[in-house]
Design a protein around this motif. Structure first.
Motif, PDB file in Angstrom:
ATOM      1  N   MET A 142      32.614  43.046  39.856  1.00 22.85           N
ATOM      2  CA  MET A 142      33.872  43.352  39.186  1.00 22.85           C
ATOM      3  C   MET A 142      33.622  43.925  37.795  1.00 22.85           C
ATOM      4  O   MET A 142      34.314  44.862  37.358  1.00 22.85           O
ATOM      5  CB  MET A 142      34.746  42.097  39.102  1.00 22.85           C
ATOM      6  CG  MET A 142      36.114  42.344  38.469  1.00 22.85           C
ATOM      7  SD  MET A 142      37.230  40.908  38.559  1.00 22.85           S
ATOM      8  CE  MET A 142      37.682  40.972  40.288  1.00 22.85           C
TER       9      MET A 142
ATOM     10  N   PRO B  67      37.221  45.461  35.453  1.00 21.99           N
ATOM     11  CA  PRO B  67      38.329  44.594  35.902  1.00 21.99           C
ATOM     12  C   PRO B  67      39.653  45.333  36.040  1.00 21.99           C
ATOM     13  O   PRO B  67      40.481  44.975  36.893  1.00 21.99           O
ATOM     14  CB  PRO B  67      38.397  43.525  34.806  1.00 21.99           C
ATOM     15  CG  PRO B  67      37.024  43.505  34.207  1.00 21.99           C
ATOM     16  CD  PRO B  67      36.533  44.911  34.268  1.00 21.99           C
TER      17      PRO B  67
ATOM     18  N   ARG C 214      37.547  38.313  45.917  1.00 22.92           N
ATOM     19  CA  ARG C 214      37.633  38.358  44.447  1.00 22.92           C
ATOM     20  C   ARG C 214      36.601  37.424  43.818  1.00 22.92           C
ATOM     21  O   ARG C 214      35.932  37.789  42.837  1.00 22.92           O
ATOM     22  CB  ARG C 214      39.038  37.982  43.988  1.00 22.92           C
ATOM     23  CG  ARG C 214      39.194  37.874  42.475  1.00 22.92           C
ATOM     24  CD  ARG C 214      40.636  37.652  42.064  1.00 22.92           C
ATOM     25  NE  ARG C 214      41.417  38.868  42.256  1.00 22.92           N
ATOM     26  CZ  ARG C 214      41.486  39.869  41.380  1.00 22.92           C
ATOM     27  NH1 ARG C 214      40.796  39.788  40.240  1.00 22.92           N
ATOM     28  NH2 ARG C 214      42.229  40.916  41.619  1.00 22.92           N
TER      29      ARG C 214
ATOM     30  N   PHE D 231      40.708  46.660  39.568  1.00 23.04           N
ATOM     31  CA  PHE D 231      41.022  45.736  40.657  1.00 23.04           C
ATOM     32  C   PHE D 231      42.501  45.389  40.522  1.00 23.04           C
ATOM     33  O   PHE D 231      42.894  44.622  39.629  1.00 23.04           O
ATOM     34  CB  PHE D 231      40.150  44.484  40.593  1.00 23.04           C
ATOM     35  CG  PHE D 231      38.733  44.731  41.000  1.00 23.04           C
ATOM     36  CD1 PHE D 231      38.312  44.491  42.298  1.00 23.04           C
ATOM     37  CD2 PHE D 231      37.810  45.231  40.093  1.00 23.04           C
ATOM     38  CE1 PHE D 231      37.007  44.725  42.685  1.00 23.04           C
ATOM     39  CE2 PHE D 231      36.507  45.471  40.463  1.00 23.04           C
ATOM     40  CZ  PHE D 231      36.100  45.224  41.761  1.00 23.04           C
TER      41      PHE D 231
ATOM     42  N   VAL E 123      43.098  42.545  46.487  1.00 26.33           N
ATOM     43  CA  VAL E 123      41.877  41.781  46.764  1.00 26.33           C
ATOM     44  C   VAL E 123      42.234  40.320  47.030  1.00 26.33           C
ATOM     45  O   VAL E 123      42.873  39.665  46.194  1.00 26.33           O
ATOM     46  CB  VAL E 123      40.893  41.875  45.586  1.00 26.33           C
ATOM     47  CG1 VAL E 123      39.586  41.174  45.938  1.00 26.33           C
ATOM     48  CG2 VAL E 123      40.637  43.335  45.227  1.00 26.33           C
TER      49      VAL E 123
ATOM     50  N   PHE F 221      33.225  39.026  44.126  1.00 19.39           N
ATOM     51  CA  PHE F 221      33.077  40.132  43.173  1.00 19.39           C
ATOM     52  C   PHE F 221      32.807  39.604  41.759  1.00 19.39           C
ATOM     53  O   PHE F 221      31.971  40.162  41.041  1.00 19.39           O
ATOM     54  CB  PHE F 221      34.346  40.996  43.166  1.00 19.39           C
ATOM     55  CG  PHE F 221      34.598  41.738  44.450  1.00 19.39           C
ATOM     56  CD1 PHE F 221      33.570  42.007  45.345  1.00 19.39           C
ATOM     57  CD2 PHE F 221      35.880  42.168  44.783  1.00 19.39           C
ATOM     58  CE1 PHE F 221      33.799  42.680  46.532  1.00 19.39           C
ATOM     59  CE2 PHE F 221      36.129  42.853  45.961  1.00 19.39           C
ATOM     60  CZ  PHE F 221      35.087  43.104  46.839  1.00 19.39           C
ATOM     61  N   GLU F 222      33.504  38.541  41.379  1.00 16.22           N
ATOM     62  CA  GLU F 222      33.336  37.994  40.035  1.00 16.22           C
ATOM     63  C   GLU F 222      31.961  37.360  39.858  1.00 16.22           C
ATOM     64  O   GLU F 222      31.272  37.599  38.860  1.00 16.22           O
ATOM     65  CB  GLU F 222      34.438  36.965  39.752  1.00 16.22           C
ATOM     66  CG  GLU F 222      35.831  37.562  39.613  1.00 16.22           C
ATOM     67  CD  GLU F 222      36.898  36.497  39.493  1.00 16.22           C
ATOM     68  OE1 GLU F 222      36.591  35.315  39.745  1.00 16.22           O
ATOM     69  OE2 GLU F 222      38.059  36.844  39.164  1.00 16.22           O
TER      70      GLU F 222
END
Length: 551
Positions: A526, A531, A517, A534, A512, A520-521
């Motif tokens: 995520m 987590p 990333r 990933f 990623v 996603f966070e």
């Protein structure tokens, strides 16, 4: 965000710099004189409004701007739209438009949009600039040839039809002055570019008309005498009902001012090896347009030709632009009564030269040899500028460019299953990250997504994922070549995750990049997937898949 260049450079100012700036400022002020009057007349307004603009806006742009050598004032780019606004709403409507455009420019600067303005597609700017050049040329035929016409149609084709019908009324004296001024300017520029060719042509034609008692229309015969000083700051009354109708025009004026000023500042940077402050420049342009509205002027922006002349004349700081404005103010004070003798034919000739210089001939031809989509944007923007309206041309050009760009991005995006790939089909065997070099346990399927994951590739994504095997323990999505993802792409991944959960399949991501990333966070995706799912590489993703299958 707002740091005028002048205040920074004054810390190291000295006498030699002052001398260079004074010489350059006086030179550019003389060059700007005929242009300022010509642009105002071409816009359907008295010539003094162009001078007011060059003085007030030119002063404020240099005082507060983000470029070392930018020269501001009226330009040919505004002639078409200003003429249209004046014809429809009158000068009062133009003032309201300038106030709104000035506020927009300040807002652009405060929102740090100075860098984004430069992303306007090149075919769009070339198309409307070339279109403006054609329109400017077409508006000058009456004065250039001294045609006796009661009213000139505003539409391009009817205008030329009327021109041809009125050719029998051509004034030989006006035509000689107008065409002669074009030739004189061309010869002087080839012989010695440092000579203010346009001013020389204007003075020569004025002297010839006066000495030979030529029967030609002059500034005095059409507009009367020019005032000898700036008017007191004031705003004319305007109807609130005009506000909604002027919003598109105000946006176009603001966008043109931003594009022209930042382009001019960029050109100047290349000439002097400097770096302008784009957001400061936009704020200064906004303040200058508001100031011009208060003093009876017209829209203003950075003038590329005058800025280049400023650099070539030795300018080193924004003080040269301030001196240029002061020079014009002194000329207005001392020589305004003489301006009534200037033949309109010579001002038309000057604008014909301006139109030729801004026609973008080389760039236009180069784009026509390029990709078909760029040709389409160029020709459509050019045609709409000439035949319809500049506002429509800019809007359609930008929207069409955006749609074509989305299509190109969607075409290069790809989603493919690589579980059964052999060496060389997907990756190069020389690549240590090549998937073909890995062994994938049974029950694991791997897909790779390449290119920006945005709304334009939604169909591509689902068409590829629709063929995936059902009821498998793990689905690895390799996204090492996805530099960015938008809200639509994120929603597609959420839907895929929901489907995988129903089918008792664990979704695992490999490689990623930074922007996905972060997305996603921040969105919580995520946390939804977990987590641990990933993974930084395909190897770790395969190891994670093995752990899942053993659970």
């Amino acid at each position: 965000m707002f740091r005028p260049k002048l205040f920074t450079l004054l810390k190291t100012y000295n006498r030699s710099t002052l001398a260079a700036d004074c010489a350059a400022g006086v030179t550019v002020g003389i060059i700007a004189l005929p242009l300022a009057m010509a642009f105002a007349i071409a816009s359907g307004l008295p010539p003094e409004r162009g001078l007011f603009t060059a003085i007030v806006a030119g002063f404020l742009i240099s005082l507060l701007g983000g470029s070392r050598v930018q020269i501001g004032g009226p330009t040919g780019a505004f002639v078409v739209i200003v003429a249209g606004i004046v014809a429809r709403f009158g000068y009062e409507g133009l003032v309201l438009c300038m106030l709104m455009a000035g506020a927009l420019l300040i807002l652009f600067g405060l929102c740090r949009l100075g860098g984004l303005i430069r992303f306007i597609p090149f075919p769009v700017t070339t198309g409307f600039t070339a279109g403006i050049a054609v329109v400017i040329f077409s508006t000058q035929i009456k004065d250039l040839l001294g045609l006796r016409m009661e009213a000139v149609p505003s539409e391009f084709i009817p205008k030329w039809i009327d021109y041809f019908h009125s050719m029998g009324t051509c004034s030989p004296a006006a035509a000689a002055l107008g065409i002669g001024s074009v030739l004189l300017i061309s010869v002087l520029r080839r012989w010695n570019p440092r000579i203010p060719a346009m001013l020389v042509a204007m003075l020569a034609a004025t002297a010839a008309a006066a000495l030979l008692h030529l029967d030609v229309e002059t500034i005095g015969s059409r507009f009367g005498e020019l005032p000898r000083m700036l008017p007191s700051p004031a705003l004319p009354s305007f109807a609130a009902a005009d506000l909604a109708g002027l919003i598109p025009a105000a946006f176009t004026v603001a966008l043109l001012a931003a594009i022209e000023s930042l382009l001019s500042a960029t050109v100047a940077d290349g000439m002097i090896g400097g770096k302008h402050r784009p957001n400061t420049e936009l704020i200064a342009q906004g303040i200058a347009n508001i100031g011009s509205a208060f003093f009876g002027g017209i829209p203003a922006t950075g003038a590329i030709a005058r800025t280049a002349a400023n650099v070539k004349s030795g300018a080193r700081t924004p003080l040269a632009g301030i001196i240029h404005a002061v020079t014009l103010a002194l000329i207005l004070l001392l020589f305004a009564p003489l301006a009534k003798m200037v033949p309109l034919a010579v001002l038309a000739g000057i604008l014909v030269v301006v139109a030729w210089n801004m026609s973008e001939r080389q760039n236009f031809a180069a784009i026509l040899k390029g990709p078909r989509s760029d040709r389409l944007v160029l020709l459509l923007t050019f045609a709409l500028t000439v035949l319809v309206d500049l506002t429509v041309a800019v809007e359609v050009g930008i929207v069409l460019s955006a749609l074509l760009f989305i299509r190109r991005m969607a075409e290069i995006a790809n989603v493919s299953v690589i579980t059964d790939a052999v060496c060389g089909d997907v990756d190069s065997a020389e690549d240590p990250n090549a998937f073909a070099l890995r062994e994938v346990p049974p029950g694991i399927e791997v897909y790779e997504v390449e290119g920006p994951f945005f709304f334009g590739m939604a169909d591509t994504f689902w068409n590829a994922l629709g063929n995936r095997r059902k009821n498998i323990p793990v689905l690895i999505l390799r996204i090492r070549n996805v530099p960015a993802i938008d809200a639509t792409g994120l929603q597609n991944l959420r839907q895929l995750h929901a489907q995988c959960r129903k089918q008792k399949t664990q979704l695992v991501f490999s490689g990623v990049a930074a922007q996905p990333r972060k997305t996603f966070e921040q969105s919580g995706f995520m946390a939804e997937v977990g987590p641990a799912n990933f993974c930084p590489s395909i190897d770790s993703a395969i190891e994670r898949a093995k752990e899942i299958t053993k659970e």
